[in-house]
Design a protein around this motif. Structure first.
Motif, PDB file in Angstrom:
ATOM      1  N   MET A   1       0.856  -1.177   0.000  1.00 36.34           N
ATOM      2  CA  MET A   1       0.000   0.000   0.000  1.00 36.34           C
ATOM      3  C   MET A   1       0.902   1.241   0.000  1.00 36.34           C
ATOM      4  N   THR A   2       0.622   2.173  -0.910  1.00 36.25           N
ATOM      5  CA  THR A   2       1.428   3.382  -1.002  1.00 36.25           C
ATOM      6  C   THR A   2       1.078   4.337   0.144  1.00 36.25           C
ATOM      7  N   LEU A   3       2.030   5.202   0.468  1.00 34.77           N
ATOM      8  CA  LEU A   3       1.797   6.220   1.499  1.00 34.77           C
ATOM      9  C   LEU A   3       0.606   7.087   1.123  1.00 34.77           C
ATOM     10  N   GLU A   4       0.510   7.420  -0.159  1.00 30.67           N
ATOM     11  CA  GLU A   4      -0.595   8.254  -0.626  1.00 30.67           C
ATOM     12  C   GLU A   4      -1.950   7.565  -0.407  1.00 30.67           C
ATOM     13  N   ARG A   5      -1.996   6.247  -0.557  1.00 31.45           N
ATOM     14  CA  ARG A   5      -3.240   5.517  -0.316  1.00 31.45           C
ATOM     15  C   ARG A   5      -3.612   5.569   1.168  1.00 31.45           C
ATOM     16  N   LYS A   6      -2.603   5.484   2.026  1.00 32.67           N
ATOM     17  CA  LYS A   6      -2.863   5.583   3.471  1.00 32.67           C
ATOM     18  C   LYS A   6      -3.432   6.955   3.823  1.00 32.67           C
ATOM     19  N   VAL A   7      -2.859   8.011   3.233  1.00 28.62           N
ATOM     20  CA  VAL A   7      -3.372   9.366   3.470  1.00 28.62           C
ATOM     21  C   VAL A   7      -4.790   9.489   2.940  1.00 28.62           C
ATOM     22  N   ALA A   8      -5.052   8.938   1.757  1.00 31.65           N
ATOM     23  CA  ALA A   8      -6.400   8.978   1.173  1.00 31.65           C
ATOM     24  C   ALA A   8      -7.397   8.271   2.076  1.00 31.65           C
ATOM     25  N   ASN A   9      -6.982   7.202   2.715  1.00 33.92           N
ATOM     26  CA  ASN A   9      -7.871   6.486   3.629  1.00 33.92           C
ATOM     27  C   ASN A   9      -8.222   7.350   4.849  1.00 33.92           C
ATOM     28  N   VAL A  10      -7.254   8.132   5.336  1.00 36.09           N
ATOM     29  CA  VAL A  10      -7.517   9.028   6.461  1.00 36.09           C
ATOM     30  C   VAL A  10      -8.600  10.033   6.079  1.00 36.09           C
ATOM     31  N   PHE A  11      -8.559  10.519   4.843  1.00 37.77           N
ATOM     32  CA  PHE A  11      -9.536  11.492   4.360  1.00 37.77           C
ATOM     33  C   PHE A  11     -10.792  10.823   3.790  1.00 37.77           C
ATOM     34  N   GLN A  12     -10.899   9.505   3.933  1.00 38.30           N
ATOM     35  CA  GLN A  12     -12.055   8.728   3.476  1.00 38.30           C
ATOM     36  C   GLN A  12     -12.331   8.924   1.983  1.00 38.30           C
ATOM     37  N   LEU A  13     -11.268   8.860   1.182  1.00 35.96           N
ATOM     38  CA  LEU A  13     -11.413   9.064  -0.253  1.00 35.96           C
ATOM     39  C   LEU A  13     -11.680   7.740  -0.974  1.00 35.96           C
ATOM     40  N   ASP A  14     -12.953   7.370  -1.018  1.00 35.10           N
ATOM     41  CA  ASP A  14     -13.373   6.238  -1.834  1.00 35.10           C
ATOM     42  C   ASP A  14     -13.643   6.767  -3.240  1.00 35.10           C
ATOM     43  N   ASP A  15     -14.172   5.927  -4.129  1.00 36.26           N
ATOM     44  CA  ASP A  15     -14.394   6.351  -5.518  1.00 36.26           C
ATOM     45  C   ASP A  15     -15.244   7.618  -5.612  1.00 36.26           C
ATOM     46  N   GLU A  16     -16.351   7.642  -4.894  1.00 37.55           N
ATOM     47  CA  GLU A  16     -17.251   8.802  -4.959  1.00 37.55           C
ATOM     48  C   GLU A  16     -16.590  10.042  -4.374  1.00 37.55           C
ATOM     49  N   ASN A  17     -15.899   9.903  -3.252  1.00 37.80           N
ATOM     50  CA  ASN A  17     -15.278  11.059  -2.619  1.00 37.80           C
ATOM     51  C   ASN A  17     -14.085  11.590  -3.411  1.00 37.80           C
ATOM     52  N   TRP A  18     -13.384  10.712  -4.129  1.00 38.64           N
ATOM     53  CA  TRP A  18     -12.331  11.196  -5.018  1.00 38.64           C
ATOM     54  C   TRP A  18     -12.929  12.118  -6.076  1.00 38.64           C
ATOM     55  N   MET A  19     -14.077  11.730  -6.609  1.00 38.02           N
ATOM     56  CA  MET A  19     -14.699  12.559  -7.642  1.00 38.02           C
ATOM     57  C   MET A  19     -15.193  13.882  -7.053  1.00 38.02           C
ATOM     58  N   LYS A  20     -15.685  13.869  -5.821  1.00 38.26           N
ATOM     59  CA  LYS A  20     -16.072  15.118  -5.164  1.00 38.26           C
ATOM     60  C   LYS A  20     -14.852  16.010  -4.968  1.00 38.26           C
ATOM     61  N   HIS A  21     -13.751  15.388  -4.561  1.00 35.36           N
ATOM     62  CA  HIS A  21     -12.521  16.150  -4.326  1.00 35.36           C
ATOM     63  C   HIS A  21     -11.964  16.723  -5.630  1.00 35.36           C
ATOM     64  N   SER A  22     -12.310  16.124  -6.762  1.00 40.21           N
ATOM     65  CA  SER A  22     -11.817  16.643  -8.042  1.00 40.21           C
ATOM     66  C   SER A  22     -12.579  17.891  -8.490  1.00 40.21           C
ATOM     67  N   ASN A  23     -13.577  18.293  -7.729  1.00 41.15           N
ATOM     68  CA  ASN A  23     -14.281  19.541  -8.019  1.00 41.15           C
ATOM     69  C   ASN A  23     -13.288  20.690  -7.833  1.00 41.15           C
ATOM     70  N   PRO A  24     -13.143  21.582  -8.822  1.00 42.44           N
ATOM     71  CA  PRO A  24     -12.192  22.692  -8.682  1.00 42.44           C
ATOM     72  C   PRO A  24     -12.411  23.530  -7.422  1.00 42.44           C
ATOM     73  N   TRP A  25     -13.650  23.653  -6.975  1.00 40.53           N
ATOM     74  CA  TRP A  25     -13.899  24.387  -5.734  1.00 40.53           C
ATOM     75  C   TRP A  25     -13.199  23.721  -4.555  1.00 40.53           C
ATOM     76  N   SER A  26     -13.158  22.415  -4.548  1.00 39.81           N
ATOM     77  CA  SER A  26     -12.463  21.699  -3.488  1.00 39.81           C
ATOM     78  C   SER A  26     -10.973  22.001  -3.521  1.00 39.81           C
ATOM     79  N   VAL A  27     -10.402  21.949  -4.707  1.00 38.26           N
ATOM     80  CA  VAL A  27      -8.962  22.185  -4.851  1.00 38.26           C
ATOM     81  C   VAL A  27      -8.607  23.609  -4.437  1.00 38.26           C
ATOM     82  N   TRP A  28      -9.308  24.588  -4.994  1.00 38.57           N
ATOM     83  CA  TRP A  28      -8.928  25.984  -4.758  1.00 38.57           C
ATOM     84  C   TRP A  28      -9.242  26.432  -3.336  1.00 38.57           C
ATOM     85  N   THR A  29     -10.337  25.974  -2.754  1.00 42.93           N
ATOM     86  CA  THR A  29     -10.631  26.391  -1.371  1.00 42.93           C
ATOM     87  C   THR A  29      -9.712  25.697  -0.375  1.00 42.93           C
TER      88      THR A  29
END
Length: 169
Positions: A1-29
């Motif tokens: 398991m990559t370090l980045e995957r471990k961090v993603a798990n902390v932020f609960q980034l499943d398939d749906e949440n990854w797509m929410k996080h890809s919203n530009p508002w998420s990135v810029w805010t």
């Protein structure tokens, strides 16, 4: 398991949440978090222990932000592609990435960003305006350059994998 995957798990980034996080508002805010944390804890001389309220609110926002927004209308923008590239990169233990992206640059950019964070923390403790400005700047330069490389990685990989291609809309 990559370090980045471990961090993603902390932020609960499943398939749906990854797509929410890809919203530009998420990135810029999300770029707002570090200055608010610095300012919040800097304010301890003005408001004492009350500084914990905006400080903890900023930290809470950092964890809530990736799942707060809806899926973007389109992922054909720099911010969305940067998040999708991060997702590709964390998945490199399962789907190999091109050799040109197997570089210590990613680690170096994360190191620059981390040094900036440490400098910002030091600046908060010792009330150094220049340290805070330099620390936040280094953190953002490292992170922004890293995200730009993630865009390149995503663009390199999206046509070679059906799942990655499905994120492009």
């Amino acid at each position: 398991m990559t370090l980045e995957r471990k961090v993603a798990n902390v932020f609960q980034l499943d398939d749906e949440n990854w797509m929410k996080h890809s919203n530009p508002w998420s990135v810029w805010t999300r770029y707002s978090v570090l200055p608010f944390i610095v300012l919040a804890f800097w304010s301890r001389t003005w408001i004492g222990w009350w500084c914990l309220i905006p400080g903890l609110a900023s930290l809470f926002w950092m964890f809530l932000n990736p799942i707060f927004f809806n899926r973007p209308a389109s992922t054909r923008n720099w911010a969305s592609k940067s998040v999708l590239g991060e997702r590709v990169y964390l998945n490199r233990d399962k789907i190999d990435i091109p050799d040109i992206h197997k570089t210590p640059l990613f680690s170096l950019l994360n190191l620059i960003s981390s040094v900036g964070m440490l400098l910002a923390i030091w600046a908060i403790v010792y009330y150094s305006v220049w340290g805070a400005v330099l620390g936040v700047s280094l953190a953002y330069i490292g992170k922004s350059w890293y995200l730009d490389r993630m865009v390149w990685l995503y663009e390199s990989m999206k046509n070679n994998n059906a799942e990655y291609k499905s994120w492009d809309y």
